[in-house]
Scaffold this motif. Structure first.
Motif, PDB file in Angstrom:
ATOM      1  N   GLU A 117      56.317  28.630   7.620  1.00  0.00           N
ATOM      2  CA  GLU A 117      56.366  27.191   7.862  1.00  0.00           C
ATOM      3  C   GLU A 117      54.991  26.548   7.680  1.00  0.00           C
ATOM      4  O   GLU A 117      54.884  25.401   7.271  1.00  0.00           O
ATOM      5  N   ASN A 118      53.928  27.286   8.033  1.00  0.00           N
ATOM      6  CA  ASN A 118      52.575  26.752   7.901  1.00  0.00           C
ATOM      7  C   ASN A 118      51.597  27.915   7.700  1.00  0.00           C
ATOM      8  O   ASN A 118      52.006  29.064   7.587  1.00  0.00           O
ATOM      9  N   GLY A 119      50.307  27.581   7.662  1.00  0.00           N
ATOM     10  CA  GLY A 119      49.290  28.608   7.439  1.00  0.00           C
ATOM     11  C   GLY A 119      48.466  28.324   6.202  1.00  0.00           C
ATOM     12  O   GLY A 119      48.746  27.396   5.436  1.00  0.00           O
ATOM     13  N   HIS A 120      47.412  29.123   6.000  1.00  0.00           N
ATOM     14  CA  HIS A 120      46.499  28.957   4.872  1.00  0.00           C
ATOM     15  C   HIS A 120      46.448  30.233   4.045  1.00  0.00           C
ATOM     16  O   HIS A 120      46.506  31.337   4.584  1.00  0.00           O
ATOM     17  N   LEU A 121      46.328  30.071   2.751  1.00  0.00           N
ATOM     18  CA  LEU A 121      46.088  31.210   1.857  1.00  0.00           C
ATOM     19  C   LEU A 121      45.057  30.781   0.831  1.00  0.00           C
ATOM     20  O   LEU A 121      45.211  29.763   0.161  1.00  0.00           O
TER      21      LEU A 121
ATOM     22  N   LEU B   1      36.483  31.024   2.591  1.00  0.00           N
ATOM     23  CA  LEU B   1      37.263  29.848   2.951  1.00  0.00           C
ATOM     24  C   LEU B   1      38.396  30.143   3.936  1.00  0.00           C
ATOM     25  O   LEU B   1      38.777  29.283   4.718  1.00  0.00           O
ATOM     26  N   SER B   2      38.946  31.352   3.884  1.00  0.00           N
ATOM     27  CA  SER B   2      40.049  31.684   4.779  1.00  0.00           C
ATOM     28  C   SER B   2      40.101  33.189   5.005  1.00  0.00           C
ATOM     29  O   SER B   2      39.761  33.971   4.118  1.00  0.00           O
TER      30      SER B   2
ATOM     31  N   LEU C  26      47.472  25.908   0.329  1.00  0.00           N
ATOM     32  CA  LEU C  26      47.022  26.899  -0.643  1.00  0.00           C
ATOM     33  C   LEU C  26      45.699  26.417  -1.203  1.00  0.00           C
ATOM     34  O   LEU C  26      45.599  25.291  -1.703  1.00  0.00           O
ATOM     35  N   ILE C  27      44.653  27.264  -1.103  1.00  0.00           N
ATOM     36  CA  ILE C  27      43.312  26.864  -1.528  1.00  0.00           C
ATOM     37  C   ILE C  27      42.912  27.646  -2.772  1.00  0.00           C
ATOM     38  O   ILE C  27      42.975  28.880  -2.786  1.00  0.00           O
ATOM     39  N   PHE C  28      42.498  26.930  -3.808  1.00  0.00           N
ATOM     40  CA  PHE C  28      42.047  27.555  -5.049  1.00  0.00           C
ATOM     41  C   PHE C  28      40.535  27.443  -5.181  1.00  0.00           C
ATOM     42  O   PHE C  28      39.969  26.356  -5.047  1.00  0.00           O
TER      43      PHE C  28
END
Length: 418
Positions: free
Chosen positions: A276-280, A254-255, A242-244
């Motif tokens: 299970e995985n991934g980016h937000l 960023l994503s 998780l990107i802030f």
């Protein structure tokens, strides 16, 4: 999760409030503050539940559905709508204020006015000493605590490790940063002159905040931060991250998977919660009130100096998974030799210093090593797990320890020189 211990903690918090019927409960995430709040509501009484974001309301409704709780006497309101309720002359038998650390001075006064008899419950996971003091001045004290370290030690939440990654500010950006900083320092001196007229002060203040905003924007939008964040994401492809950020445009860059005020991908958010995985990539919209499972990486592209906001973001990654002794890795990017270093230190002030590392040019430093590196001529001290200088605006200082809680009861012998 140790559900038996969780029930014991919840019972203690609920019983403590029911004895007093007025006060703030400061408890870690995953303790179930929403459940505790519902269990303090008396039958046949009118209740106001207020909160900063609509997502918080959704979490209350979800909890009510989970335990089959039905109550037609509950009114929901955001903090922004409290003033309207006061104007309408509304009064409630009980007022429950979720995320009470988010309240402004006007919110606080409105909450006091909306309560018929002072039956007010504040719920928070984080509360700065200054905020706690302002509530205490209004007669609302912290009556029960169960902090993050308690929850980690008891196995209710995951442990965490924070790595502050320092990045060099590119040459052209450094020129702009230096110019803005020089102007800010110059204007600060001008503002301190005793013979300034109201008109001059107005002009100087306008210029001061203009340069302050320009410098802040330069940091928030720095391409070097974006590139380093993307590199880290590439190394964490098998993790759930998780990107802030603090800018929606940067979050989008960023994503490809984003959730913020200008791009709400509700379908992907629901999938991400269980994936299970991934980016937000996001800003602040899911920093609180949302449960994300199996999250093991949090990346702060940029953060403010607000320790409460940082703890809320950190909390998204602390839900227990299926693996024992699992750790949430938190990365904070910071531009070297800029005001951002101060922001990072203030944001992490209340975190366990033993769980923070500083990466400078590929080498890791502990909290104490980093502070000694930055200020080799200053003595360092420790008090109740926090590290301080004798006089410094960034770290918790002796003066704060001795006075910020409205008392001078902490003896100097308990402050340890490092």
């Amino acid at each position: 999760m140790n559900n038996e211990l969780r029930t014991i903690v919840q019972t203690r918090l609920i019983n403590t409030y029911n004895l007093i019927r007025k006060g703030i409960i400061r408890a870690s995430i995953r303790v179930g503050k929403t459940y505790c709040g519902l269990m303090t509501i008396k039958e046949n009484t009118s209740v106001l539940i207020c909160y900063p974001r609509v997502s918080i309301k959704k979490s209350w409704i979800a909890e009510m559905q989970r335990i089959d709780y039905v109550n037609s006497n509950i009114t929901f309101s955001t903090f922004a709508s409290l003033k309207k309720l006061v104007k309408e002359g509304k009064k409630f038998d009980q007022v429950i204020c979720d995320e009470i650390h988010k309240t402004s001075s006007l919110n606080k006064l409105a909450i006091m006015k909306l309560s018929k008899s002072g039956d007010i419950l504040g719920l928070t996971g984080t509360l700065k000493l200054s905020n706690e003091k302002s509530w205490r001045n209004l007669g609302l004290n912290v009556i029960a605590t169960y902090d993050l370290e308690d929850a980690i030690n008891d196995g209710l939440v995951k442990d965490y490790r924070i790595t502050v990654k320092f990045i060099d500010l590119p040459f052209e950006d450094r020129k702009g940063y230096t110019h803005y900083t020089n102007q800010i320092e110059k204007l600060t001196k001008e503002l301190e002159k005793p013979n300034n007229t109201p008109t001059i002060l107005k002009v100087l203040n306008s210029q001061y905040y203009r340069y302050l905003g320009l410098r802040t924007n330069l940091i928030y939008n720095c391409q070097a931060l974006t590139l380093e964040t993307q590199k880290l994401l590439a190394l964490n492809q098998t993790n759930k991250s998780l990107i802030f950020s603090l800018r929606t445009a940067v979050a989008t860059e960023l994503s490809e998977n984003t959730y913020h005020s200008k791009q709400k991908n509700e379908e992907f958010l629901e999938e991400f919660k269980l994936a299970e995985n991934g980016h937000l990539s996001t800003c602040n919209m899911i920093a609180e009130g949302i449960t994300i499972q199996k999250l093991n990486t949090i990346i702060c592209h940029t953060i403010t100096s607000n320790t409460e906001d940082f703890q809320q973001k950190l909390g998204r990654g602390l839900q227990l998974g299926e693996v024992d002794n699992e750790i949430c890795n938190v990365y904070i990017f910071c531009l070297k030799d800029t005001v951002q270093e101060n922001w990072v230190e203030q944001a992490t002030t209340s975190m366990n210093p033993n769980k923070i590392s500083y990466e400078i040019e590929g080498k890791l430093y502990s909290k104490v090593e980093y502070l000694k590196l930055k200020n080799p001529d200053k003595e360092l001290y420790s008090y109740r797990g926090s590290i301080c200088y004798p006089i410094n605006k960034v770290e918790p200082i002796m003066y704060r320890f001795l006075n910020d809680r409205g008392t001078k009861s902490y003896p100097l012998r308990n402050i340890i020189k490092l």
